[in-house]
Scaffold this active site. Structure first.
Site, PDB file in Angstrom:
ATOM      1  N   LYS A  33       0.897  -1.168   0.000  1.00  0.00           N
ATOM      2  CA  LYS A  33       0.000   0.000   0.000  1.00  0.00           C
ATOM      3  C   LYS A  33       0.928   1.209   0.000  1.00  0.00           C
ATOM      4  O   LYS A  33       1.424   1.619   1.052  1.00  0.00           O
ATOM      5  CB  LYS A  33      -0.895  -0.013   1.249  1.00  0.00           C
ATOM      6  CG  LYS A  33      -1.821   1.178   1.390  1.00  0.00           C
ATOM      7  CD  LYS A  33      -3.164   0.966   0.750  1.00  0.00           C
ATOM      8  CE  LYS A  33      -4.047   2.207   0.902  1.00  0.00           C
ATOM      9  NZ  LYS A  33      -5.381   2.036   0.290  1.00  0.00           N
ATOM     10  N   ASN A  45     -18.705  -5.523  -6.254  1.00  0.00           N
ATOM     11  CA  ASN A  45     -18.807  -5.836  -4.827  1.00  0.00           C
ATOM     12  C   ASN A  45     -20.067  -5.193  -4.258  1.00  0.00           C
ATOM     13  O   ASN A  45     -20.294  -3.998  -4.421  1.00  0.00           O
ATOM     14  CB  ASN A  45     -17.556  -5.289  -4.129  1.00  0.00           C
ATOM     15  CG  ASN A  45     -17.499  -5.669  -2.662  1.00  0.00           C
ATOM     16  OD1 ASN A  45     -18.087  -6.663  -2.239  1.00  0.00           O
ATOM     17  ND2 ASN A  45     -16.786  -4.870  -1.892  1.00  0.00           N
TER      18      ASN A  45
END
Ligand SMILES: Nc1ncnc2c1ncn2[C@@H]1O[C@H](COP(=O)(O)OP(=O)(O)OP(=O)(O)O)[C@@H](O)[C@H]1O
Ligand SMILES: [Mg+2]
Length: 223
Positions: free
Chosen positions: A37, A171
């Site tokens: 990240k 999603n």
């Protein structure tokens, strides 16, 4: 670099959920893939951050500061958060960190922040990072109303920059489906030429969700 860039149509759409499932599936299948990240901002100190979650999905294989070179307090795009704190983000530093991880592992999965054109530095967006790393992009998007336009825009932006599209995952981020949900997969396929790989269910329980997301994505993501 062998790997995958996980982007989305917005923040809070499920990048980390999907990224952790992909990491766990790939590692269970024997691939030494590491999650990264590059910059995170504004996470609640009482909750695990995205970098914590990616690191856990990789069994803590690298220190937190190695997989996440930049952390900012304010919930802002990295370039903006850095400006507010009087700091700067360097694309070169992130690329070097990713290459160092790639040298120690077989593949690197990089999670963006928010969507593709979020400002990462004063001059570059996450799209520039994907290009600099030479990674294909997986687009995570909501399952409900608005997603067709958001996905089509994101895919157009990827293609304009010659960033390969690795796939699209929808999603369900809300408990109730709206009337667009049964139509969205086909509309996205028609507009982009790319059939979404999966539509993930809404699951409130975190452990149960992680296992369901893993099973829905098993065998569908190539590095
Ligand atoms: N299928 C799902 N069912 C129920 N809740 C979900 C589902 N997917 C994600 N969530 C919840 O939605 C929130 C956002 O998910 P996630 O953190 O993966 O988004 P993100 O795209 O990584 O966000 P960011 O831009 O902050 O990195 C989380 O709190 C997560 O628990
Ligand atoms: Mg995330």
């Amino acid at each position: 670099m062998r790997g995958l860039f996980v982007t989305a149509t917005d923040t809070g759409v499920g990048k980390t959920e999907v990224a952790c499932a992909i990491l766990r599936n790939a590692r269970a299948a024997g691939l030494d893939v590491i999650g990264m990240k590059p910059a995170q901002s504004g996470h609640d100190p009482g909750e695990p951050s995205d970098a914590d979650r990616l690191r856990a999905a990789c069994d803590g294989a690298e220190p937190l500061e190695v997989i996440c070179p930049y952390t900012f307090a304010a919930p802002l795009a990295p370039a903006v958060a850095a400006r507010v704190e009087g700091k700067t983000v360097s694309l070169a530093r992130i690329v070097d960190a990713a290459r160092a991880l790639a040298a120690r592992h077989e593949a690197v999965l990089v999670e963006g922040a928010g969507g593709l054109l979020v400002p990462l530095t004063e001059r570059e967006t996450y799209a520039d990072l994907a290009r600099a790393l030479g990674l294909a992009a997986l687009v995570v998007a909501r399952a409900g109303l608005g997603t067709v336009n958001h996905v089509a825009l994101t895919v157009e932006a990827l293609r304009a920059r010659r960033i390969p599209l690795a796939g699209i995952v929808l999603n369900r981020t809300v408990a109730e489906d709206d009337p667009s949900v049964p139509h969205n997969v086909a509309e996205i396929a028609r507009l982009t030429g790319c059939e979404p790989l999966a539509t993930l269910p809404f699951v409130r329980d975190i452990a149960e969700r992680a296992s369901i997301v893993r099973s829905r994505l098993a065998g569908k993501i190539q590095f």
